[in-house]
Design an enzyme around this catalytic site. Structure first.
Site, mmCIF file in Angstrom:
data_model
loop_
_atom_site.group_PDB
_atom_site.id
_atom_site.type_symbol
_atom_site.label_atom_id
_atom_site.label_comp_id
_atom_site.label_asym_id
_atom_site.label_seq_id
_atom_site.Cartn_x
_atom_site.Cartn_y
_atom_site.Cartn_z
ATOM 1 N N LYS A 209 1.282 -0.994 -0.248
ATOM 2 C CA LYS A 209 -0.273 -0.096 0.033
ATOM 3 C C LYS A 209 0.875 1.272 0.255
ATOM 4 C CE LYS A 209 -2.831 3.321 1.766
ATOM 5 N NZ LYS A 209 -2.095 4.507 1.048
ATOM 6 N N GLY A 262 5.233 4.673 8.487
ATOM 7 C CA GLY A 262 4.838 6.126 9.172
ATOM 8 C C GLY A 262 4.857 6.405 10.649
ATOM 9 N N SER A 263 3.748 8.132 10.650
ATOM 10 C CA SER A 263 3.671 8.373 11.426
ATOM 11 C C SER A 263 3.302 7.640 13.282
ATOM 12 C CB SER A 263 2.982 9.528 11.704
ATOM 13 O OG SER A 263 1.356 9.385 10.872
ATOM 14 N N VAL A 266 -0.681 7.431 13.627
ATOM 15 C CA VAL A 266 -1.486 6.631 12.550
ATOM 16 C C VAL A 266 -0.890 4.593 12.298
ATOM 17 C CG1 VAL A 266 -1.896 5.578 9.992
ATOM 18 C CG2 VAL A 266 -1.188 7.903 10.528
ATOM 19 N N GLY A 267 -0.010 4.925 13.427
ATOM 20 C CA GLY A 267 0.599 3.543 13.377
ATOM 21 C C GLY A 267 0.113 3.035 14.904
ATOM 22 N N GLU A 284 7.363 1.066 12.409
ATOM 23 C CA GLU A 284 8.532 1.562 11.742
ATOM 24 C C GLU A 284 7.870 3.366 11.677
ATOM 25 O OE1 GLU A 284 11.226 0.311 12.943
ATOM 26 O OE2 GLU A 284 10.356 -1.499 11.961
ATOM 27 N N CYS A 318 12.869 10.382 8.620
ATOM 28 C CA CYS A 318 12.927 9.924 9.640
ATOM 29 C C CYS A 318 13.191 10.579 11.113
ATOM 30 C CB CYS A 318 12.237 8.837 9.446
ATOM 31 S SG CYS A 318 13.082 7.401 9.036
ATOM 32 N N GLU A 417 8.076 15.943 15.911
ATOM 33 C CA GLU A 417 8.439 16.307 14.021
ATOM 34 C C GLU A 417 8.017 17.108 13.516
ATOM 35 O OE1 GLU A 417 7.680 12.266 11.767
ATOM 36 O OE2 GLU A 417 9.450 12.160 11.508
HETATM 37 P P1 NAD Z 1 1.306 8.662 7.777
HETATM 38 O O1 NAD Z 1 1.571 8.348 8.613
HETATM 39 O O2 NAD Z 1 0.128 9.954 7.417
HETATM 40 O O3 NAD Z 1 0.962 7.778 6.504
HETATM 41 C C1 NAD Z 1 1.636 6.867 6.468
HETATM 42 C C2 NAD Z 1 1.235 5.455 5.654
HETATM 43 O O4 NAD Z 1 0.282 5.010 6.304
HETATM 44 C C3 NAD Z 1 0.670 6.140 3.993
HETATM 45 O O5 NAD Z 1 0.577 4.731 3.154
HETATM 46 C C4 NAD Z 1 -0.821 6.472 4.465
HETATM 47 O O6 NAD Z 1 -1.398 6.304 3.682
HETATM 48 C C5 NAD Z 1 -1.242 5.323 5.202
HETATM 49 N N1 NAD Z 1 -2.440 5.515 6.358
HETATM 50 C C6 NAD Z 1 -2.874 7.021 6.940
HETATM 51 N N2 NAD Z 1 -3.812 6.546 7.982
HETATM 52 C C7 NAD Z 1 -4.196 5.749 7.186
HETATM 53 C C8 NAD Z 1 -5.096 4.822 8.335
HETATM 54 N N3 NAD Z 1 -6.374 5.029 8.970
HETATM 55 N N4 NAD Z 1 -4.967 3.420 8.308
HETATM 56 C C9 NAD Z 1 -3.905 2.498 7.703
HETATM 57 N N5 NAD Z 1 -3.427 3.382 6.452
HETATM 58 C C10 NAD Z 1 -3.156 4.199 7.091
HETATM 59 O O7 NAD Z 1 2.796 8.853 7.014
HETATM 60 P P2 NAD Z 1 3.625 9.971 5.676
HETATM 61 O O8 NAD Z 1 2.783 11.387 6.267
HETATM 62 O O9 NAD Z 1 2.848 9.577 4.942
HETATM 63 O O10 NAD Z 1 4.543 10.094 6.269
HETATM 64 C C11 NAD Z 1 5.426 10.482 6.921
HETATM 65 C C12 NAD Z 1 5.677 9.772 8.311
HETATM 66 O O11 NAD Z 1 6.434 8.590 8.269
HETATM 67 C C13 NAD Z 1 6.347 10.566 9.389
HETATM 68 O O12 NAD Z 1 6.560 10.706 11.127
HETATM 69 C C14 NAD Z 1 8.509 9.481 9.554
HETATM 70 O O13 NAD Z 1 9.250 10.686 10.280
HETATM 71 C C15 NAD Z 1 8.048 8.436 9.506
HETATM 72 N N6 NAD Z 1 8.537 7.799 7.877
HETATM 73 C C16 NAD Z 1 9.499 6.913 9.640
HETATM 74 C C17 NAD Z 1 10.299 5.689 8.567
HETATM 75 C C18 NAD Z 1 10.839 4.516 9.956
HETATM 76 O O14 NAD Z 1 12.059 4.406 9.013
HETATM 77 N N7 NAD Z 1 10.619 4.657 11.235
HETATM 78 C C19 NAD Z 1 10.605 5.873 7.380
HETATM 79 C C20 NAD Z 1 10.239 6.748 6.552
HETATM 80 C C21 NAD Z 1 9.251 7.660 7.729
#
Ligand code: NAD
Length: 518
Positions: A209, A262-263, A266-267, A284, A318, A417
């Site tokens: 996804k 991701g963030s 959301v996680g 992550e 990140c 962040e």
């Molecule tokens: P995000 O959490 O908004 O989205 C990440 C993914 O989750 C996307 O594919 C999004 O469509 C999906 N998503 C969003 N809401 C959802 C839901 N309710 N249910 C299921 N899936 C959902 O993050 P972003 O803005 O795309 O990315 C930036 C974030 O990712 C920052 O916090 C960054 O630090 C983090 N990040 C972490 C790492 C790591 O390895 N730790 C690496 C890269 C980015």
């Protein structure tokens, strides 16, 4: 993220030309790009589409079909069939060398179409070419590392032991089954590779996804996977918004394991959904990285290094540095040098020669960053560079200026962040004070200590409450070492890029066998 040894200049050295093959892929014969399910392009029953744009020019690159509940269910069913084998050969039982051969073929096809994948990162992801090129090399590096791990780690029966008179016990290691990777927009190719290769090599069938801002690279890799000969259902790609497609994946109990990047917010939400129906998860998540600069460091040299890591992908990394704690003895010189470095960054269109600081990914991010800049001042920081919007001649993208602030211990000016070329510099009286402040964040992804005294640096680095602790470097990754977060930055799961990662994509059962009762 960068390999530990590489030097990121955060630059597009010469203008990037978009290849015709990328444009043709995006046009898709005039139809929206569909998801990939069971090796077919699928339009989506909701008839919903979204546009993916170049954030530096706002040019629409492609129209993409959004996958809804029905498509997620179709993909899960296809992946289950492929996993178990529909009366024929199954992915779970395919010999590891067979899986390796397909993975190698996919890597070769990615290398054949390097310019298309670079266009995905540069045009769709808004990246400067140097970083996009570095990211591209991770496809092979990641595949080769996990091929080695897959050959080393024994699946199936573990050693047997006698557990009681007439009773033998042993472990049985197997893949989960259908596994989903939910990927953010900032490192699409890298993070798709980090998910896809260990998950596939362990014998899982997968749903990818991609983020709604950067769906193109995953869709292109899905297309290449078909060409490589992956059986239908083994690799499925489901583009769409998080709250629609992502949420449907999280709510589908047929998905046995989710790898989320991701963030933290959301996680956390996905983990709660998964927990309701027993789907396992690894996460992550974001960071609020810190750098501690000791009195023996050369302020100009280190300010430049710290500045580069702060600006890697314009701070949209990140583990990037947002909080700097510098010894008071060198603070003024450090601040002058860091301000000069930030001021020297060339803001421009990411595909133009010389650009070091391009547009942020979308208007929501731009608004969030501008709000964070105001909030930093409202919390008591003194602006050294005030940030704000930037203009780039002839382009209408989401451009922002770097932001730099001076702060004092006790002022919690950047608790979250910010995700841009943004840093607060806090003069401190001792390394211990710096450590305490660095560790006061709920995040714990990456931090560094900068000093000529390596032993002292290592001793301090070990006390950082972060998954990646560094001395005289930052944003480091290496295959074989875990990359994961502490606090709200990660877990459960053993991080990425190590043997633990591969094991995360497997489960272990205990099997007991007693003699037939007399
Ligand atoms: P995000 O959490 O908004 O989205 C990440 C993914 O989750 C996307 O594919 C999004 O469509 C999906 N998503 C969003 N809401 C959802 C839901 N309710 N249910 C299921 N899936 C959902 O993050 P972003 O803005 O795309 O990315 C930036 C974030 O990712 C920052 O916090 C960054 O630090 C983090 N990040 C972490 C790492 C790591 O390895 N730790 C690496 C890269 C980015």
């Amino acid at each position: 993220m960068s390999a530990a040894t590489s030097e990121i200049r955060a630059l597009t050295a010469s203008a990037f030309r978009t290849p015709q093959k990328f444009t043709d892929f995006c046009r898709n014969g005039g139809k929206p790009l569909g998801g990939i399910i069971d090796n077919e392009q699928v339009a989506g029953s909701m008839n919903a589409t979204f546009q993916t744009i170049d954030p530096g020019s706002l040019e629409v690159l492609a129209t993409v079909s959004e996958m809804g509940e029905a498509e997620v269910a179709l993909a899960v069913a296809a992946a289950e069939r492929a996993f178990h084998g529909n009366g024929g050969s199954s992915w779970r039982n395919a010999p590891v060398e067979e899986r390796i051969e397909l993975v190698n073929r996919l890597v070769e096809l990615c290398e054949r179409d390097r310019d298309v994948l670079l266009a995905c990162e540069i045009r769709d992801g808004g990246k400067v070419s140097e970083l996009a090129e570095g990211d591209f090399t991770q496809i092979r590096a990641c595949a080769e590392y996990f091929i080695g791990v897959a050959r080393r780690i024994a699946m199936g029966d573990g050693p047997s032991m006698q557990v009681a008179e007439g009773v033998q016990g042993f472990t049985y290691r197997e893949p989960w089954g259908v596994v989903a990777g939910i990927i953010p927009w900032n490192y699409p190719i890298v993070l798709t590779s980090w998910f896809m290769f260990p998950a596939l090599l362990a014998g899982n069938t997968i749903l990818i996804k991609p983020a709604e801002d950067t769906p193109l690279s995953a869709l292109y890799i899905g297309k290449l996977a078909q060409e490589a000969g992956f059986p239908p259902g083994v690799i499925n790609v489901l583009p769409g918004r998080g709250e629609i497609t992502g949420n449907c994946i999280a709510e589908n109990s047929g998905v046995r394991f989710i790898s989320f990047t991701g963030s933290p917010g959301v996680g956390q939400a996905i983990l709660r959904a998964c927990d309701r129906h027993g789907t396992r998860m690894k996460r992550e998540m974001g960071g609020n990285g810190s750098a501690i600069v000791l009195a023996d460091a050369d302020p100009e040299v280190v300010a430049r290094k710290v500045g580069r890591y702060t600006n890697q992908h314009y701070g949209q990394t990140c583990c990037t540095i947002h909080r700097v704690f510098v010894d008071r003895k060198i603070a003024d010189d450090f601040i002058d040098a860091q301000r000069a470095f930030f001021n020297s960054l060339k803001i421009g269109y990411q595909a133009d020669a010389g650009t070091q600081l391009g547009a942020v990914i979308n208007p929501t991010q731009r608004r969030r960053i501008l709000q964070a800049q105001q909030e930093t001042v409202a919390r008591g920081a003194t602006p050294l560079l005030a940030g704000g919007e930037a203009q780039v001649a002839g382009k209408t993208g989401f451009y922002l200026k770097p932001a730099l602030y001076r702060t004092e211990p006790g002022l919690n000016v950047n608790p979250a962040e910010v995700f841009h070329t943004y840093a607060t510099i806090c003069p401190v009286s001792s390394a211990e004070e710096a450590l305490q402040l660095a560790n006061s964040s709920p995040y714990g992804l990456g931090a560094s200590v900068w000093t000529k005294n390596i032993d002292r640096g290592v001793a301090l680095a070990k006390q950082l409450r972060d998954g990646t602790c560094q001395v005289n470097c930052h944003n480091s990754i290496a295959y074989g070492l875990p990359y994961g977060g502490q606090g709200i930055s990660g877990g459960p799961g053993g991080g990425v890029n190590c043997e633990e990662t591969f094991l995360d994509y497997t489960q272990v059962k205990a099997v007991y066998v007693a003699d037939y009762p007399a």
